[in-house]
Design a protein around this motif. Structure first.
Motif, PDB file in Angstrom:
ATOM      1  N   ALA A 172     154.977  61.578  19.154  1.00 27.91           N
ATOM      2  CA  ALA A 172     154.018  60.921  20.040  1.00 27.91           C
ATOM      3  C   ALA A 172     153.245  59.847  19.281  1.00 27.91           C
ATOM      4  N   LYS A 173     153.136  58.676  19.874  1.00 31.45           N
ATOM      5  CA  LYS A 173     152.436  57.568  19.217  1.00 31.45           C
ATOM      6  C   LYS A 173     150.963  57.582  19.582  1.00 31.45           C
ATOM      7  N   GLU A 174     150.147  57.022  18.710  1.00 30.68           N
ATOM      8  CA  GLU A 174     148.711  56.904  18.962  1.00 30.68           C
ATOM      9  C   GLU A 174     148.430  55.510  19.489  1.00 30.68           C
ATOM     10  N   ILE A 175     147.814  55.431  20.668  1.00 28.39           N
ATOM     11  CA  ILE A 175     147.516  54.127  21.271  1.00 28.39           C
ATOM     12  C   ILE A 175     146.041  53.757  21.144  1.00 28.39           C
ATOM     13  N   ASN A 176     145.205  54.721  20.793  1.00 29.32           N
ATOM     14  CA  ASN A 176     143.771  54.480  20.702  1.00 29.32           C
ATOM     15  C   ASN A 176     143.400  54.117  19.270  1.00 29.32           C
ATOM     16  N   PRO A 177     142.859  52.911  19.034  1.00 28.81           N
ATOM     17  CA  PRO A 177     142.545  52.491  17.658  1.00 28.81           C
ATOM     18  C   PRO A 177     141.601  53.442  16.937  1.00 28.81           C
ATOM     19  N   ARG A 178     140.612  53.987  17.645  1.00 31.12           N
ATOM     20  CA  ARG A 178     139.656  54.897  17.010  1.00 31.12           C
ATOM     21  C   ARG A 178     140.362  56.145  16.491  1.00 31.12           C
ATOM     22  N   LEU A 179     141.230  56.710  17.314  1.00 31.90           N
ATOM     23  CA  LEU A 179     141.920  57.932  16.905  1.00 31.90           C
ATOM     24  C   LEU A 179     142.981  57.653  15.840  1.00 31.90           C
ATOM     25  N   ALA A 180     143.594  56.473  15.896  1.00 34.15           N
ATOM     26  CA  ALA A 180     144.545  56.105  14.839  1.00 34.15           C
ATOM     27  C   ALA A 180     143.817  55.957  13.509  1.00 34.15           C
ATOM     28  N   PHE A 181     142.650  55.323  13.525  1.00 29.05           N
ATOM     29  CA  PHE A 181     141.830  55.180  12.323  1.00 29.05           C
ATOM     30  C   PHE A 181     141.431  56.551  11.792  1.00 29.05           C
ATOM     31  N   SER A 205     141.820  65.470  24.805  1.00 29.77           N
ATOM     32  CA  SER A 205     143.080  66.075  25.216  1.00 29.77           C
ATOM     33  C   SER A 205     144.243  65.201  24.804  1.00 29.77           C
ATOM     34  N   ASP A 206     145.452  65.750  24.906  1.00 29.49           N
ATOM     35  CA  ASP A 206     146.650  64.982  24.557  1.00 29.49           C
ATOM     36  C   ASP A 206     146.872  63.835  25.535  1.00 29.49           C
ATOM     37  N   GLN A 207     146.427  63.996  26.771  1.00 25.94           N
ATOM     38  CA  GLN A 207     146.619  62.953  27.779  1.00 25.94           C
ATOM     39  C   GLN A 207     145.344  62.123  27.892  1.00 25.94           C
ATOM     40  N   ARG A 208     145.277  61.011  27.185  1.00 29.13           N
ATOM     41  CA  ARG A 208     144.090  60.170  27.173  1.00 29.13           C
ATOM     42  C   ARG A 208     144.258  59.027  28.166  1.00 29.13           C
ATOM     43  N   PRO A 209     143.240  58.739  28.980  1.00 30.56           N
ATOM     44  CA  PRO A 209     143.350  57.628  29.927  1.00 30.56           C
ATOM     45  C   PRO A 209     143.412  56.294  29.216  1.00 30.56           C
ATOM     46  N   ASP A 210     144.029  55.327  29.860  1.00 29.42           N
ATOM     47  CA  ASP A 210     144.203  54.017  29.253  1.00 29.42           C
ATOM     48  C   ASP A 210     142.881  53.313  28.976  1.00 29.42           C
ATOM     49  N   ASP A 211     141.785  53.692  29.679  1.00 30.06           N
ATOM     50  CA  ASP A 211     140.536  52.972  29.474  1.00 30.06           C
ATOM     51  C   ASP A 211     139.845  53.346  28.164  1.00 30.06           C
ATOM     52  N   GLU A 212     140.459  54.193  27.363  1.00 31.76           N
ATOM     53  CA  GLU A 212     139.912  54.523  26.050  1.00 31.76           C
ATOM     54  C   GLU A 212     140.499  53.630  24.963  1.00 31.76           C
ATOM     55  N   LYS A 213     141.180  52.589  25.352  1.00 27.37           N
ATOM     56  CA  LYS A 213     141.680  51.604  24.403  1.00 27.37           C
ATOM     57  C   LYS A 213     141.177  50.225  24.830  1.00 27.37           C
ATOM     58  N   PRO A 214     141.222  49.243  23.931  1.00 26.99           N
ATOM     59  CA  PRO A 214     140.706  47.922  24.297  1.00 26.99           C
ATOM     60  C   PRO A 214     141.405  47.357  25.523  1.00 26.99           C
ATOM     61  N   GLU A 215     140.623  46.717  26.397  1.00 28.55           N
ATOM     62  CA  GLU A 215     141.211  46.126  27.591  1.00 28.55           C
ATOM     63  C   GLU A 215     141.985  44.853  27.255  1.00 28.55           C
ATOM     64  N   GLU A 216     141.521  44.096  26.274  1.00 25.32           N
ATOM     65  CA  GLU A 216     142.161  42.826  25.930  1.00 25.32           C
ATOM     66  C   GLU A 216     143.314  43.085  24.969  1.00 25.32           C
ATOM     67  N   ILE A 217     144.515  42.690  25.346  1.00 29.85           N
ATOM     68  CA  ILE A 217     145.714  43.096  24.626  1.00 29.85           C
ATOM     69  C   ILE A 217     145.787  42.502  23.225  1.00 29.85           C
ATOM     70  N   THR A 218     145.332  41.256  23.028  1.00 26.39           N
ATOM     71  CA  THR A 218     145.386  40.661  21.697  1.00 26.39           C
ATOM     72  C   THR A 218     144.541  41.472  20.717  1.00 26.39           C
ATOM     73  N   ALA A 219     143.330  41.822  21.138  1.00 29.46           N
ATOM     74  CA  ALA A 219     142.447  42.624  20.286  1.00 29.46           C
ATOM     75  C   ALA A 219     143.061  43.977  19.986  1.00 29.46           C
ATOM     76  N   HIS A 220     143.702  44.573  20.988  1.00 31.58           N
ATOM     77  CA  HIS A 220     144.312  45.885  20.810  1.00 31.58           C
ATOM     78  C   HIS A 220     145.448  45.818  19.781  1.00 31.58           C
ATOM     79  N   ILE A 221     146.348  44.873  19.974  1.00 33.80           N
ATOM     80  CA  ILE A 221     147.483  44.752  19.061  1.00 33.80           C
ATOM     81  C   ILE A 221     147.013  44.498  17.640  1.00 33.80           C
ATOM     82  N   ARG A 222     146.047  43.600  17.475  1.00 29.58           N
ATOM     83  CA  ARG A 222     145.605  43.246  16.125  1.00 29.58           C
ATOM     84  C   ARG A 222     144.870  44.397  15.443  1.00 29.58           C
ATOM     85  N   LEU A 223     144.128  45.181  16.215  1.00 28.75           N
ATOM     86  CA  LEU A 223     143.507  46.365  15.630  1.00 28.75           C
ATOM     87  C   LEU A 223     144.560  47.330  15.109  1.00 28.75           C
ATOM     88  N   MET A 224     145.613  47.542  15.885  1.00 28.45           N
ATOM     89  CA  MET A 224     146.665  48.470  15.451  1.00 28.45           C
ATOM     90  C   MET A 224     147.387  47.924  14.218  1.00 28.45           C
TER      91      MET A 224
END
Length: 454
Positions: free
Chosen positions: A190-199, A277-296
C-alpha cells in the motif's frame, strides 16, 4: 607554541538523532566517511546506490514525447522540454515492452494490467476478489535483498488512494490499478498518499502512533504540534559538539530543508486526528496537485539523502486516473482525454499533461543533483526509472514504452543518450540490470530474458 590538534571521533553512517517518538536520519557527513576510511564501518560501497521507479498513468502523446534520433544528439520533443537542462543526467530507452500488460486472451482491462505488470513483468489474474495474483515487483526484490541495510527497506508513495476492494477496470481488482509495488504475487504494498504520514513514516513522528508508552491524548496532541527538530534537539546538540566546521554547516542546511518540508506540509494539509484508519479521505492531502507531487518528491529526496531507505516507488496517479489538471488549463479527466480518437484538441491536452509530469520530474532530479555526496552528487548515486506501461492511451499499446533512466548508479551507467533497443525487448531486462548493479544477482524477473546492455 603549536596549537593543539583536535581529533574528532568518527561516527557511523547509520547514526540517527532520537527523541520522543522520533528518529531522524542524517545526511552523509565527513565524520562518517572518516569512520569508513578507518574500517570501523563496512559499507557495500563508498556511496550506496538508490533505486526508484516513478510511474505515470494513461500513456502519452507519442508524437510529442518520443525522440526520432538516437545517440547523444537526440532531438528532444515538446513533452520532455522541462528536462532539457538535465539531458546529460538521463537517457531515453526505447523499444522496451511489457507483454504481460496485454490481454493475452483476457479481454479488456489494459489499465489494470499495465500497473500490475509494470514492475512485475507478470500477467495479473483477472479477478475482482481476494484471489489476486500477479508477481513480486522489482522494487520489492531489491527491498528483500538490498533494503536490509537501512531502517526502512523501501517506501511507496502516491497521489491517489482509490478503492481497496472491488473491480475498477473491466473485472480486474482495484488493487491492480492502484499499486505498482508487490511484496509477493498476492500482496500489494500500500502506498502513502498523505505527505504528513509519509514524512512521519520516515522519521517516526507521533502521527504514526510511535508515542511513548502510556502517553495521554493531551501529550499526543502536543507532540503532533511540534517539529521533529524540537523532538531531537537534545541529541542534535550533543552531536553538534562533536562535529567540525564543515559538518556543522551541512547539518544546519539539512535541518533547514527538513523544516521547510514540515512547514509546507503544515500549510497544505490539515492536522490529522491521532487515530488514523487505513482508509483516509482524499481531503487529507494537498488539493493543489503540483504542491502534492513536489512534497512527495522532497520526502523521497530526504529518504535518500539520509539513507533511511535506498528503494522507492512513486505513482503520480493510479492507472486509469481521471484526475484533471486545471492549473495547466486541462479541466477534463486524464483518462477521458487519453481516449482521444485522434481529436487534435484532446491530443494537445494529453501532451500538456505529459509536459506537466516531466516538469515535476525535473524538479526531483534538480534536487538530487543539488545535493552533494562525496565528490559528486546524490543523483550520481541513483538509478531512477520514469515511465509507464502504456505507450498511447488511445491504443492501449504496451510496446515501445515511454521510459527514462536517470542517474549514474555510482558510475555503473552513463546517461545522456537515446538508446533504441530491439522491438519487444522486455522492460524487466532493465530492472534485472538495475538489481545487478546493487548486488542482487537473480537469474530472471517476470518475463525477463537477460540483463539489458546499457
Amino acid at each position: 607554541m603549536n596549537a593543539k590538534k583536535i581529533c574528532l571521533q568518527p561516527i557511523s553512517r547509520r547514526t540517527v538523532l532520537r527523541g520522543a517518538s522520533a528518529a531522524l536520519g542524517l545526511p552523509l557527513l565527513d565524520l562518517m566517511t572518516a569512520r569508513q576510511a578507518r574500517g570501523t564501518d563496512a559499507p557495500s560501497s563508498k556511496h550506496p546506490v538508490r533505486l526508484a521507479w516513478v510511474f505515470f498513468p494513461n500513456g502519452t502523446n507519442p508524437e510529442h514525447w518520443e525522440p526520432e534520433t538516437v545517440g547523444a544528439d537526440w532531438e528532444m520533443k515538446d513533452s520532455l522540454e522541462p528536462l532539457r537542462e538535465l539531458r546529460s543526467e538521463f537517457s531515453v530507452l526505447s523499444g522496451l515492452a511489457q507483454v504481460n500488460a496485454r490481454a493475452l486472451g483476457d479481454g479488456p482491462g489494459d489499465h489494470a494490467r499495465s500497473a500490475a505488470a509494470f514492475l512485475t513483468g507478470a500477467h495479473p489474474l483477472k479477478t475482482s476478489g481476494a484471489n489476486m495474483r500477479v508477481g513480486t515487483s522489482a522494487d520489492q526484490v531489491a527491498a528483500e535483498h538490498y533494503g536490509r541495510s537501512t531502517r526502512l527497506a523501501s517506501i511507496e508513495l502516491g497521489t491517489e488512494s482509490g478503492r481497496a476492494a472491488g473491480a475498477c477496470d473491466s473485472g480486474y481488482a482495484c488493487a491492480y490499478s492502484n499499486n505498482v509495488s508487490w511484496k509477493t504475487a498476492t500482496q500489494p504494498m500500500a502506498k502513502e498518499i498523505n505527505p504528513r504520514l509519509a514524512f512521519d513514516r520516515l522519521f517516526g513522528n507521533s502521527a504514526t502512533g510511535a508515542n511513548p508508552k502510556g502517553s495521554s491524548p493531551q501529550t499526543k496532541d502536543l507532540l503532533l504540534q511540534r517539529s521533529i527538530l524540537d523532538l531531537v534537539a537534545e541529541d542534535a546538540r550533543r552531536l553538534n559538539s562533536r562535529l567540525g566546521y564543515q559538518d556543522r554547516l551541512k547539518l544546519d542546511e539539512y535541518f533547514t530543508s527538513v523544516r521547510d518540508v514540515e512547514q509546507r506540509i503544515d500549510r497544505m494539509t490539515e492536522p490529522l486526528p491521532f487515530e488514523v484508519s487505513d482508509q483516509r479521505p482524499d481531503d487529507e492531502k494537498p488539493e493543489e496537485i503540483t504542491a502534492h507531487i513536489r512534497l512527495m518528491y522532497d520526502i523521497m529526496l530526504l529518504a535518500f539523502k539520509t539513507d533511511t531507505t535506498r528503494i522507492s516507488t512513486f505513482m503520480l496517479g493510479n492507472e486509469g486516473s481521471n484526475k484533471s489538471y486545471p492549473t495547466i488549463g486541462v479541466t477534463e479527466g486524464h483518462h477521458q482525454l487519453s481516449h482521444h480518437q485522434n481529436d487534435p484538441d484532446k491530443m494537445h491536452k494529453i501532451a500538456a499533461i505529459d509536459k506537466f509530469f516531466a516538469e515535476q520530474f525535473a524538479y526531483f532530479l534538480k534536487g538530487l543533483k543539488e545535493t552533494p555526496e562525496g565528490e559528486g552528487t546524490l543523483l550520481d548515486n541513483c538509478l531512477i526509472v520514469y515511465g509507464g506501461a502504456i505507450r498511447d492511451g488511445n491504443r492501449h499499446d504496451h510496446h515501445d514504452l515511454p521510459i527514462l533512466l536517470a542517474g549514474r548508479g555510482g558510475g555503473r551507467f552513463t546517461p545522456g543518450n537515446h538508446v533504441k533497443y530491439a522491438s519487444e525487448t522486455p522492460l524487466n531486462n532493465l530492472f534485472l540490470s538495475m538489481l545487478d548493479s546493487v548486488g542482487v544477482d537473480i537469474p530472471e524477473l517476470g518475463d525477463s530474458t537477460g540483463k539489458l546492455a546499457w
